[in-house]
Design a protein around this motif. Structure first.
Motif: not given
Length: 281
Positions: A103-112
């Motif tokens: 979940i945290r990686h998904l948020g980080a990937v989409l954040r940029g």
């Protein structure tokens, strides 16, 4: 100024979580991990938490307000633990670490991508969350509020009426909520505590349909393990999971500790999530 702000944070978080002691543990773990100022913040922070609690408890003839509480009543009492439950604690710890990190990686990937197209991407993120909630409601007949919002209000009813949720419904809820939360991390602001608690409880309840595991210990282990994955605070994660369950919390605490420790170790072993850059904050 920093000390006054920290004391106010103690009081505010203690009010939100319904326990001055729990808020104190949360701020102490954060302070010791980040700045090493635990001894400086402890006394004024505890004082602010205790005085803030008077607003809800009342004093003399002045009546208090309705006190917020994380405690969930009317849950089946847990009388004993089993070897199978301790084995499940290992499984839940590993699974929660993998799920929370994903979940945290998904948020980080989409954040940029979101930061480069704020208006369009934020609107798209909201639509995705709404579609996930509608899909869950259509397929299961349950309320969209299970997927929407932080989970603070939905956690109690979920645990109290867990028998009304089939294994398939819980798995679908877990997937929809996890995706919605990962998307929300990229575009919206909010705390990780209640979403982690709700997702952990959902995962535990889904596993409780398997042999050797009952709903209340399963939910407690899931809550603790997913909270430590999202927060990185093991003591607070154990307290969050056990304070929910009243007297049963003391019984299941050994299970929660095992699941939290396993999740914490696996989280540290997994690839770290890219931090948010100052320009993106």
């Amino acid at each position: 100024m920093a000390l006054i702000g920290a004391a106010g944070s103690f009081a505010a978080i203690s009010t939100l979580l319904g326990s001055p002691l729990l808020g104190a543990f949360l701020l102490m773990e954060i302070a010791s991990a980040g700045t090493g100022l635990t001894s400086v913040l402890l006394v004024p922070g505890l004082l602010a938490s205790g005085l803030g609690a008077l607003i809800f408890v009342g004093l003399d003839s002045v009546t208090g307000l309705v006190k917020p509480s994380l405690v969930i009543p009317n849950l089946p009492e847990v009388r004993e633990l089993t070897v199978a439950q301790f084995c499940w604690a290992l499984v839940i710890g590993v699974g929660a670490a993998l799920l929370g990190t994903a979940i945290r990686h998904l948020g980080a990937v989409l954040r940029g991508w979101v930061r480069r197209r704020v208006v369009v991407a934020t609107t798209a993120a909201g639509l995705v969350v709404g579609l996930l909630a509608c899909l869950y409601a259509v397929l299961t007949g349950k309320s969209t509020s299970d997927v929407l919002f932080s989970g603070q209000q939905a956690l109690g009813p979920l645990l109290e009426h867990s028998s009304e949720y089939s294994a398939g419904t819980l798995v679908l809820l877990l997937g929809a909520k996890a995706l919605a939360y990962g998307v929300s991390l990229s575009a919206f602001r909010g705390g990780p505590v209640f979403p982690a608690m709700f997702l952990g409880a959902t995962a535990g309840l889904a596993l409780s349909h398997l042999p050797g595991l009952t709903p209340v210990p399963a939910a407690a282990m899931g809550i603790g393990a997913l909270c430590v994955t999202m927060l990185g605070l093991p003591l607070v994660s154990v307290l969050l999971a056990t304070l929910l369950l009243l007297s049963s919390g003391l019984v299941v605490m050994p299970l929660v500790i095992v699941s939290v420790v396993v999740a914490y170790v696996v989280r540290a072993w997994l690839p770290s999530v890219p931090p948010e850059s100052p320009s993106e904050g």
